[in-house]
Design a protein around this motif. Structure first.
Motif, PDB file in Angstrom:
ATOM      1  N   LYS A 348      -2.213   3.768  33.231  1.00  0.00           N
ATOM      2  CA  LYS A 348      -0.845   3.355  33.542  1.00  0.00           C
ATOM      3  C   LYS A 348      -0.291   2.358  32.525  1.00  0.00           C
ATOM      4  O   LYS A 348       0.761   1.759  32.726  1.00  0.00           O
ATOM      5  N   ILE A 349      -1.022   2.191  31.408  1.00  0.00           N
ATOM      6  CA  ILE A 349      -0.684   1.179  30.410  1.00  0.00           C
ATOM      7  C   ILE A 349      -0.043   1.829  29.187  1.00  0.00           C
ATOM      8  O   ILE A 349      -0.497   2.869  28.710  1.00  0.00           O
ATOM      9  N   LYS A 350       0.999   1.217  28.682  1.00  0.00           N
ATOM     10  CA  LYS A 350       1.607   1.680  27.441  1.00  0.00           C
ATOM     11  C   LYS A 350       0.637   1.493  26.285  1.00  0.00           C
ATOM     12  O   LYS A 350      -0.178   0.571  26.274  1.00  0.00           O
ATOM     13  N   ASN A 351       0.732   2.356  25.309  1.00  0.00           N
ATOM     14  CA  ASN A 351      -0.061   2.228  24.093  1.00  0.00           C
ATOM     15  C   ASN A 351       0.659   1.320  23.094  1.00  0.00           C
ATOM     16  O   ASN A 351       1.876   1.382  22.958  1.00  0.00           O
ATOM     17  N   GLY A 352      -0.124   0.515  22.392  1.00  0.00           N
ATOM     18  CA  GLY A 352       0.385  -0.182  21.218  1.00  0.00           C
ATOM     19  C   GLY A 352       1.355  -1.310  21.453  1.00  0.00           C
ATOM     20  O   GLY A 352       2.090  -1.681  20.536  1.00  0.00           O
ATOM     21  N   VAL A 353       1.370  -1.913  22.631  1.00  0.00           N
ATOM     22  CA  VAL A 353       2.260  -3.050  22.867  1.00  0.00           C
ATOM     23  C   VAL A 353       1.623  -4.310  22.276  1.00  0.00           C
ATOM     24  O   VAL A 353       0.483  -4.651  22.590  1.00  0.00           O
ATOM     25  N   ASN A 354       2.360  -4.979  21.399  1.00  0.00           N
ATOM     26  CA  ASN A 354       1.898  -6.242  20.818  1.00  0.00           C
ATOM     27  C   ASN A 354       2.258  -7.367  21.782  1.00  0.00           C
ATOM     28  O   ASN A 354       3.431  -7.712  21.937  1.00  0.00           O
ATOM     29  N   LEU A 355       1.257  -7.935  22.423  1.00  0.00           N
ATOM     30  CA  LEU A 355       1.477  -8.990  23.402  1.00  0.00           C
ATOM     31  C   LEU A 355       1.597 -10.366  22.773  1.00  0.00           C
ATOM     32  O   LEU A 355       1.823 -11.359  23.471  1.00  0.00           O
ATOM     33  N   GLY A 356       1.455 -10.431  21.450  1.00  0.00           N
ATOM     34  CA  GLY A 356       1.668 -11.679  20.726  1.00  0.00           C
ATOM     35  C   GLY A 356       0.617 -12.727  21.036  1.00  0.00           C
ATOM     36  O   GLY A 356      -0.516 -12.435  21.405  1.00  0.00           O
ATOM     37  N   VAL A 357       1.030 -13.991  20.896  1.00  0.00           N
ATOM     38  CA  VAL A 357       0.145 -15.124  21.156  1.00  0.00           C
ATOM     39  C   VAL A 357       0.523 -15.714  22.509  1.00  0.00           C
ATOM     40  O   VAL A 357       1.601 -16.276  22.668  1.00  0.00           O
ATOM     41  N   ARG A 358      -0.352 -15.575  23.474  1.00  0.00           N
ATOM     42  CA  ARG A 358      -0.099 -16.108  24.809  1.00  0.00           C
ATOM     43  C   ARG A 358      -0.445 -17.595  24.821  1.00  0.00           C
ATOM     44  O   ARG A 358      -1.418 -18.030  24.206  1.00  0.00           O
ATOM     45  N   SER A 359       0.343 -18.376  25.528  1.00  0.00           N
ATOM     46  CA  SER A 359       0.176 -19.830  25.498  1.00  0.00           C
ATOM     47  C   SER A 359      -0.963 -20.322  26.382  1.00  0.00           C
ATOM     48  O   SER A 359      -1.342 -21.486  26.304  1.00  0.00           O
ATOM     49  N   THR A 360      -1.505 -19.448  27.207  1.00  0.00           N
ATOM     50  CA  THR A 360      -2.612 -19.833  28.064  1.00  0.00           C
ATOM     51  C   THR A 360      -3.421 -18.613  28.478  1.00  0.00           C
ATOM     52  O   THR A 360      -2.878 -17.508  28.617  1.00  0.00           O
ATOM     53  N   PHE A 361      -4.719 -18.824  28.688  1.00  0.00           N
ATOM     54  CA  PHE A 361      -5.568 -17.758  29.201  1.00  0.00           C
ATOM     55  C   PHE A 361      -5.087 -17.295  30.579  1.00  0.00           C
ATOM     56  O   PHE A 361      -5.387 -16.180  31.003  1.00  0.00           O
ATOM     57  N   ALA A 362      -4.372 -18.168  31.282  1.00  0.00           N
ATOM     58  CA  ALA A 362      -3.935 -17.857  32.644  1.00  0.00           C
ATOM     59  C   ALA A 362      -2.970 -16.682  32.698  1.00  0.00           C
ATOM     60  O   ALA A 362      -2.770 -16.096  33.765  1.00  0.00           O
ATOM     61  N   ASP A 363      -2.379 -16.314  31.555  1.00  0.00           N
ATOM     62  CA  ASP A 363      -1.521 -15.123  31.538  1.00  0.00           C
ATOM     63  C   ASP A 363      -2.310 -13.885  31.956  1.00  0.00           C
ATOM     64  O   ASP A 363      -1.768 -12.970  32.579  1.00  0.00           O
ATOM     65  N   LEU A 364      -3.589 -13.868  31.613  1.00  0.00           N
ATOM     66  CA  LEU A 364      -4.441 -12.740  32.001  1.00  0.00           C
ATOM     67  C   LEU A 364      -4.570 -12.692  33.528  1.00  0.00           C
ATOM     68  O   LEU A 364      -4.369 -11.642  34.156  1.00  0.00           O
ATOM     69  N   GLY A 365      -4.907 -13.827  34.128  1.00  0.00           N
ATOM     70  CA  GLY A 365      -5.047 -13.869  35.576  1.00  0.00           C
ATOM     71  C   GLY A 365      -3.758 -13.545  36.293  1.00  0.00           C
ATOM     72  O   GLY A 365      -3.749 -12.842  37.319  1.00  0.00           O
ATOM     73  N   ALA A 366      -2.640 -14.047  35.754  1.00  0.00           N
ATOM     74  CA  ALA A 366      -1.341 -13.763  36.369  1.00  0.00           C
ATOM     75  C   ALA A 366      -1.038 -12.269  36.329  1.00  0.00           C
ATOM     76  O   ALA A 366      -0.454 -11.715  37.266  1.00  0.00           O
ATOM     77  N   THR A 367      -1.445 -11.617  35.249  1.00  0.00           N
ATOM     78  CA  THR A 367      -1.226 -10.175  35.117  1.00  0.00           C
ATOM     79  C   THR A 367      -2.046  -9.394  36.139  1.00  0.00           C
ATOM     80  O   THR A 367      -1.546  -8.482  36.798  1.00  0.00           O
ATOM     81  N   VAL A 368      -3.316  -9.763  36.272  1.00  0.00           N
ATOM     82  CA  VAL A 368      -4.177  -9.069  37.228  1.00  0.00           C
ATOM     83  C   VAL A 368      -3.670  -9.296  38.650  1.00  0.00           C
ATOM     84  O   VAL A 368      -3.673  -8.365  39.478  1.00  0.00           O
ATOM     85  N   ALA A 369      -3.220 -10.506  38.943  1.00  0.00           N
ATOM     86  CA  ALA A 369      -2.690 -10.778  40.288  1.00  0.00           C
ATOM     87  C   ALA A 369      -1.487  -9.891  40.580  1.00  0.00           C
ATOM     88  O   ALA A 369      -1.375  -9.321  41.681  1.00  0.00           O
ATOM     89  N   GLU A 370      -0.595  -9.755  39.608  1.00  0.00           N
ATOM     90  CA  GLU A 370       0.573  -8.898  39.831  1.00  0.00           C
ATOM     91  C   GLU A 370       0.152  -7.441  39.947  1.00  0.00           C
ATOM     92  O   GLU A 370       0.668  -6.701  40.797  1.00  0.00           O
ATOM     93  N   TYR A 371      -0.789  -7.021  39.114  1.00  0.00           N
ATOM     94  CA  TYR A 371      -1.240  -5.631  39.140  1.00  0.00           C
ATOM     95  C   TYR A 371      -1.862  -5.272  40.486  1.00  0.00           C
ATOM     96  O   TYR A 371      -1.632  -4.181  41.022  1.00  0.00           O
ATOM     97  N   LEU A 372      -2.632  -6.197  41.040  1.00  0.00           N
ATOM     98  CA  LEU A 372      -3.297  -5.941  42.319  1.00  0.00           C
ATOM     99  C   LEU A 372      -2.410  -6.278  43.517  1.00  0.00           C
ATOM    100  O   LEU A 372      -2.828  -6.112  44.665  1.00  0.00           O
ATOM    101  N   GLU A 373      -1.210  -6.774  43.222  1.00  0.00           N
ATOM    102  CA  GLU A 373      -0.225  -7.098  44.261  1.00  0.00           C
ATOM    103  C   GLU A 373      -0.749  -8.128  45.253  1.00  0.00           C
ATOM    104  O   GLU A 373      -0.622  -8.008  46.464  1.00  0.00           O
ATOM    105  N   VAL A 374      -1.379  -9.190  44.690  1.00  0.00           N
ATOM    106  CA  VAL A 374      -1.804 -10.321  45.513  1.00  0.00           C
ATOM    107  C   VAL A 374      -0.893 -11.505  45.215  1.00  0.00           C
ATOM    108  O   VAL A 374       0.003 -11.426  44.365  1.00  0.00           O
ATOM    109  N   GLU A 375      -1.125 -12.611  45.894  1.00  0.00           N
ATOM    110  CA  GLU A 375      -0.277 -13.797  45.712  1.00  0.00           C
ATOM    111  C   GLU A 375      -0.288 -14.239  44.253  1.00  0.00           C
ATOM    112  O   GLU A 375      -1.347 -14.304  43.628  1.00  0.00           O
TER     113      GLU A 375
END
Length: 390
Positions: A348-375
């Motif tokens: 379900k993921i687009k190919n080749g998206v440049n996500l750039g430089v994220r300001s915190t590792f927490a962006d990963l956790g925030a993404t998984v939380a949204e993907y799994l539809e949790v708080e």
């Protein structure tokens, strides 16, 4: 059911952060420097996901059309520790670094610890774990005194020969240390470091165990389990989060077993989170300045990557990242303050998206939380809207 798999390649950094000078890590680039040292890394499967598009790594080609989305993440927490890195991935950012002890632990504490365990200790210095058992192992075997040491990280480590201090007793010593290390001495981890062998040939066994602090705030793992979903931990993930927010776990002895157990969970679980830490990069190669071994371990993981990709279900989101750097080409043996790679892949993921430089590792956790539809996490910006297929 939707499911996310996070694989943490322990210490696989991808270049110094702007504040690396404060940590003595200018010039660090775990992936890049290893590649230069050996004349080029062969990581064709990671390259297909977009690893070579994040930064220049000799031998790892940038792809015109990577099959994954890619970027790198900066650590917002102070420090360069396993604990702070993993906590931040899961949404807990530390505004104060966990304490370190470059001169060893205070003698007053050491006396209290000796009284608690009923015997003296030796060491109490900053040292490489493999070096100190060679240097002090014979004295330890002769006296029965455990070896206490630390590093540039926030750790209190206790090494003991398994034939001198049985594992159960060593674990008791470490639990006592965990209880005593409070307030300004509250290190991120107390680590049991058992070893075997004879004088001049001592070697660490895979029976290490980490006694970690509980995260000071609610983590991604807590949000997922509170939502009624499973969190399956592979390797030292359970130790790092002090067992909180985890429904099932499998300890591992090396990287390849970590991949095997991740594949098992991918076969047997239907939803929630699978989170794995592959520790050999850091423990076996980074801290020992073993550049060739580190390179071979990276290539061995790359060769297993097609198995992981083939096991993905239509509703899976795979993310590959790291928790800090540990550049084995530098003079020191400690972690290095680096960006970490970010690779995301799924049907379900687009190919080749440049996500750039994220300001915190927490962006990963925030993404998984949204993907799994949790708080949602209290920190971090989800990049799910950027990579989601319409």
């Amino acid at each position: 059911m939707t499911r996310s798999i996070i694989i943490v390649l322990d210490s696989v950094g991808i270049g110094e952060m702007p504040d690396a000078g404060k940590y003595g890590d200018v010039g660090s680039h775990t992936l890049g420097n290893i590649a230069k040292y050996i004349g080029g890394l062969e990581l064709p499967n990671l390259a297909k996901l977009g690893l070579g598009n994040i930064d220049k790594i000799q031998g790892v080609q940038a792809q015109a059309e990577p099959i994954g989305s890619y970027g790198k993440m900066a650590e917002a927490s102070l420090g360069k520790d396993t604990t702070s890195g993993h906590w931040e991935i899961a949404g807990v950012i530390l505004d104060k670094a966990l304490p370190t002890f470059p001169q060893g632990f205070p003698q007053e504490f050491i006396r209290r610890y000796e009284q608690a365990i009923g015997r003296g200790v030796i060491g109490n210095e900053v040292a490489s774990g493999t070096e100190i058992i060679q240097r002090l192992g014979e004295e330890h075997v002769r006296t029965g005194k455990p070896i206490v040491y630390t590093s540039a990280d926030s750790v209190f480590q206790v090494a003991a020969h398994e034939d001198v201090i049985p594992l159960q007793e060593l674990m008791r010593f470490c639990r006592l240390a965990r209880e005593l290390l409070t307030d300004e001495l509250q290190v991120g981890r107390v680590i049991a470091r058992p070893f075997l062998g004879q004088a001049g040939q001592f070697y660490r066994t895979p029976n290490r165990h980490d006694f970690a602090l509980e995260p000071p705030g609610k983590t991604l793992l807590d949000y997922i389990t509170d939502h009624g979903l499973a969190v399956n931990a592979v390797g030292k993930i359970r130790d790092i989060y002090a067992g909180r927010g985890i429904t099932d776990f499998i300890p591992t002895k090396n990287n390849m077993e970590g991949v095997d157990k991740t594949l098992e969970y991918m076969t047997t679980t239907s939803g929630g989170l699978i989170m794995a830490n592959l520790v050999d990069f850091d423990m076996v190669y980074g801290h020992r300045n073993n550049v060739q071994g580190y390179a071979e371990a990276l290539q061995a993981f790359d060769q297993r990557l097609p198995e992981l990709l083939s096991r993905l279900r239509p509703d899976d989101l795979l993310i590959i990242t790291a928790d800090h750097g540990c550049d084995p080409t530098t003079q020191g043996t400690d972690h290095t303050r680096e960006y970490v790679p970010l690779l995301a892949y799924g049907h379900k993921i687009k190919n080749g998206v440049n996500l750039g430089v994220r300001s915190t590792f927490a962006d990963l956790g925030a993404t998984v939380a949204e993907y799994l539809e949790v708080e949602p996490l209290s920190v971090g910006t989800s990049f799910w809207p950027e990579i989601r297929k319409d």
